[in-house]
Design a protein around this motif. Sequence first.
Motif, PDB file in Angstrom:
ATOM      1  N   LEU A 165      40.022  30.749   5.147  1.00 33.30           N
ATOM      2  CA  LEU A 165      39.940  31.395   6.456  1.00 33.30           C
ATOM      3  C   LEU A 165      39.883  32.917   6.321  1.00 33.30           C
ATOM      4  O   LEU A 165      39.122  33.576   7.030  1.00 33.30           O
ATOM      5  CB  LEU A 165      41.132  30.977   7.317  1.00 33.30           C
ATOM      6  CG  LEU A 165      41.192  31.576   8.728  1.00 33.30           C
ATOM      7  CD1 LEU A 165      41.705  30.536   9.713  1.00 33.30           C
ATOM      8  CD2 LEU A 165      42.074  32.822   8.795  1.00 33.30           C
ATOM      9  N   TYR A 166      40.684  33.476   5.409  1.00 34.16           N
ATOM     10  CA  TYR A 166      40.692  34.933   5.260  1.00 34.16           C
ATOM     11  C   TYR A 166      39.359  35.446   4.720  1.00 34.16           C
ATOM     12  O   TYR A 166      38.907  36.531   5.086  1.00 34.16           O
ATOM     13  CB  TYR A 166      41.842  35.368   4.365  1.00 34.16           C
ATOM     14  CG  TYR A 166      43.202  34.942   4.863  1.00 34.16           C
ATOM     15  CD1 TYR A 166      43.516  34.952   6.228  1.00 34.16           C
ATOM     16  CD2 TYR A 166      44.186  34.502   3.984  1.00 34.16           C
ATOM     17  CE1 TYR A 166      44.763  34.550   6.689  1.00 34.16           C
ATOM     18  CE2 TYR A 166      45.430  34.105   4.432  1.00 34.16           C
ATOM     19  CZ  TYR A 166      45.712  34.120   5.785  1.00 34.16           C
ATOM     20  OH  TYR A 166      46.951  33.710   6.234  1.00 34.16           O
ATOM     21  N   ASP A 167      38.720  34.664   3.848  1.00 32.92           N
ATOM     22  CA  ASP A 167      37.386  35.037   3.363  1.00 32.92           C
ATOM     23  C   ASP A 167      36.386  35.035   4.517  1.00 32.92           C
ATOM     24  O   ASP A 167      35.552  35.948   4.638  1.00 32.92           O
ATOM     25  CB  ASP A 167      36.928  34.061   2.281  1.00 32.92           C
ATOM     26  CG  ASP A 167      37.831  34.055   1.070  1.00 32.92           C
ATOM     27  OD1 ASP A 167      38.063  35.135   0.497  1.00 32.92           O
ATOM     28  OD2 ASP A 167      38.323  32.976   0.710  1.00 32.92           O
ATOM     29  N   ASP A 168      36.475  34.009   5.352  1.00 32.50           N
ATOM     30  CA  ASP A 168      35.591  33.944   6.523  1.00 32.50           C
ATOM     31  C   ASP A 168      35.833  35.121   7.454  1.00 32.50           C
ATOM     32  O   ASP A 168      34.883  35.734   7.974  1.00 32.50           O
ATOM     33  CB  ASP A 168      35.821  32.637   7.287  1.00 32.50           C
ATOM     34  CG  ASP A 168      35.408  31.408   6.508  1.00 32.50           C
ATOM     35  OD1 ASP A 168      34.654  31.537   5.527  1.00 32.50           O
ATOM     36  OD2 ASP A 168      35.845  30.302   6.878  1.00 32.50           O
ATOM     37  N   LEU A 187      49.323  33.900  16.808  1.00 31.76           N
ATOM     38  CA  LEU A 187      49.945  34.413  15.585  1.00 31.76           C
ATOM     39  C   LEU A 187      50.768  33.340  14.888  1.00 31.76           C
ATOM     40  O   LEU A 187      51.562  32.645  15.512  1.00 31.76           O
ATOM     41  CB  LEU A 187      50.832  35.603  15.951  1.00 31.76           C
ATOM     42  CG  LEU A 187      51.353  36.460  14.807  1.00 31.76           C
ATOM     43  CD1 LEU A 187      50.207  37.167  14.103  1.00 31.76           C
ATOM     44  CD2 LEU A 187      52.364  37.481  15.329  1.00 31.76           C
ATOM     45  N   GLY A 188      50.555  33.208  13.579  1.00 29.43           N
ATOM     46  CA  GLY A 188      51.332  32.282  12.763  1.00 29.43           C
ATOM     47  C   GLY A 188      50.817  30.866  12.720  1.00 29.43           C
ATOM     48  O   GLY A 188      51.342  30.041  11.961  1.00 29.43           O
ATOM     49  N   ALA A 189      49.785  30.566  13.487  1.00 29.86           N
ATOM     50  CA  ALA A 189      49.264  29.199  13.537  1.00 29.86           C
ATOM     51  C   ALA A 189      48.256  28.963  12.418  1.00 29.86           C
ATOM     52  O   ALA A 189      47.533  29.859  12.000  1.00 29.86           O
ATOM     53  CB  ALA A 189      48.607  28.937  14.885  1.00 29.86           C
ATOM     54  N   LYS A 207      41.804  24.997   2.414  1.00 30.92           N
ATOM     55  CA  LYS A 207      42.573  26.216   2.664  1.00 30.92           C
ATOM     56  C   LYS A 207      42.121  26.935   3.929  1.00 30.92           C
ATOM     57  O   LYS A 207      42.916  27.662   4.547  1.00 30.92           O
ATOM     58  CB  LYS A 207      42.543  27.155   1.464  1.00 30.92           C
ATOM     59  CG  LYS A 207      41.180  27.663   1.060  1.00 30.92           C
ATOM     60  CD  LYS A 207      41.315  28.513  -0.215  1.00 30.92           C
ATOM     61  CE  LYS A 207      39.957  28.967  -0.723  1.00 30.92           C
ATOM     62  NZ  LYS A 207      40.088  29.769  -1.978  1.00 30.92           N
ATOM     63  N   SER A 208      40.900  26.731   4.348  1.00 33.56           N
ATOM     64  CA  SER A 208      40.447  27.372   5.586  1.00 33.56           C
ATOM     65  C   SER A 208      41.205  26.833   6.787  1.00 33.56           C
ATOM     66  O   SER A 208      41.393  27.540   7.782  1.00 33.56           O
ATOM     67  CB  SER A 208      38.941  27.162   5.773  1.00 33.56           C
ATOM     68  OG  SER A 208      38.624  25.794   5.950  1.00 33.56           O
ATOM     69  N   TYR A 209      41.652  25.591   6.713  1.00 37.74           N
ATOM     70  CA  TYR A 209      42.436  24.987   7.789  1.00 37.74           C
ATOM     71  C   TYR A 209      43.940  25.166   7.575  1.00 37.74           C
ATOM     72  O   TYR A 209      44.719  24.907   8.484  1.00 37.74           O
ATOM     73  CB  TYR A 209      42.103  23.504   7.917  1.00 37.74           C
ATOM     74  CG  TYR A 209      40.918  23.238   8.827  1.00 37.74           C
ATOM     75  CD1 TYR A 209      41.066  22.558  10.020  1.00 37.74           C
ATOM     76  CD2 TYR A 209      39.642  23.684   8.490  1.00 37.74           C
ATOM     77  CE1 TYR A 209      39.985  22.316  10.856  1.00 37.74           C
ATOM     78  CE2 TYR A 209      38.557  23.454   9.310  1.00 37.74           C
ATOM     79  CZ  TYR A 209      38.735  22.777  10.501  1.00 37.74           C
ATOM     80  OH  TYR A 209      37.657  22.550  11.326  1.00 37.74           O
ATOM     81  N   ASP A 210      44.323  25.595   6.384  1.00 36.19           N
ATOM     82  CA  ASP A 210      45.749  25.709   6.050  1.00 36.19           C
ATOM     83  C   ASP A 210      46.272  27.138   6.157  1.00 36.19           C
ATOM     84  O   ASP A 210      47.458  27.358   6.410  1.00 36.19           O
ATOM     85  CB  ASP A 210      45.975  25.185   4.629  1.00 36.19           C
ATOM     86  CG  ASP A 210      47.429  24.874   4.348  1.00 36.19           C
ATOM     87  OD1 ASP A 210      48.170  24.521   5.290  1.00 36.19           O
ATOM     88  OD2 ASP A 210      47.841  24.979   3.178  1.00 36.19           O
ATOM     89  N   GLU A 211      45.400  28.135   5.984  1.00 41.75           N
ATOM     90  CA  GLU A 211      45.845  29.530   6.039  1.00 41.75           C
ATOM     91  C   GLU A 211      46.195  29.918   7.473  1.00 41.75           C
ATOM     92  O   GLU A 211      45.498  29.539   8.429  1.00 41.75           O
ATOM     93  CB  GLU A 211      44.761  30.442   5.460  1.00 41.75           C
ATOM     94  CG  GLU A 211      44.600  30.252   3.958  1.00 41.75           C
ATOM     95  CD  GLU A 211      43.468  31.047   3.347  1.00 41.75           C
ATOM     96  OE1 GLU A 211      43.538  31.299   2.134  1.00 41.75           O
ATOM     97  OE2 GLU A 211      42.523  31.406   4.059  1.00 41.75           O
TER      98      GLU A 211
END
Length: 236
Positions: free
Chosen positions: A53-56, A107-109, A163-167
Amino acid sequence: MSSSVKPKVVLVHGGWHRESMYNVLKKYLHGIEVHTVQNPSSAPVPPAQLGGLYDDARNIRQKVESLDGPVVVVAHSYGGAPTTEGLVGLEDKVKRILYLNAFVPDLGASLLGVLGGPDWFYGLDHVDEGYFEMLHAERVFYNDFDPLAAEMAAADLGPQSVKSYDEKITQVAWHTIPSSYVIGEQDAAVPREASEFMASRTKKTYRLPGGHSPFLKQPDRVAMIIHEELKLAMDS
């Protein structure tokens, strides 16, 4: 203060998809400068090389920052999460965010947290290997398509990183950037009560008959909504 400068549009695709999913919609966006991004989380690379997710979020931000003038960002489905993460601090440039059957996390989700873990109704595989394969896209993403069209659309999907769904979301753009939401009234991917709740986090709600992927099924109606968002951006 209103502006005479028409914003550019950045289209952010959803999970398992590629930026080419917007090729049909782009044909309906007459007179608009349109840009797409390819999220690293579902890029055409080996599954082990998929981003998170952070890369996206960084990728979306870099695209927006590379453009001159004001921008309206349209995010579909999963794409709402990295858009939310990535656009904080760009309030002077990003005039509106349009969430299209999308997640509007706070936030935090994380999306796994929102959805209750990896074994939700989508029907997924290869979770232990670090990626999701969508097993039932025809009924989840394309339930309002005829069978052949649904099969063809599903064939274009690729793997999505876990990880895109976990971050977790660390910053929230819709807190400060005016946002709207499109609810697909027959959406089989985002439960109706969830879409209604997420729409309540935005300033304006549109409703479309049909399912999760109106950019393919009814691109003319999605284009009309985008034109309306551009008008709102110019009038603000």
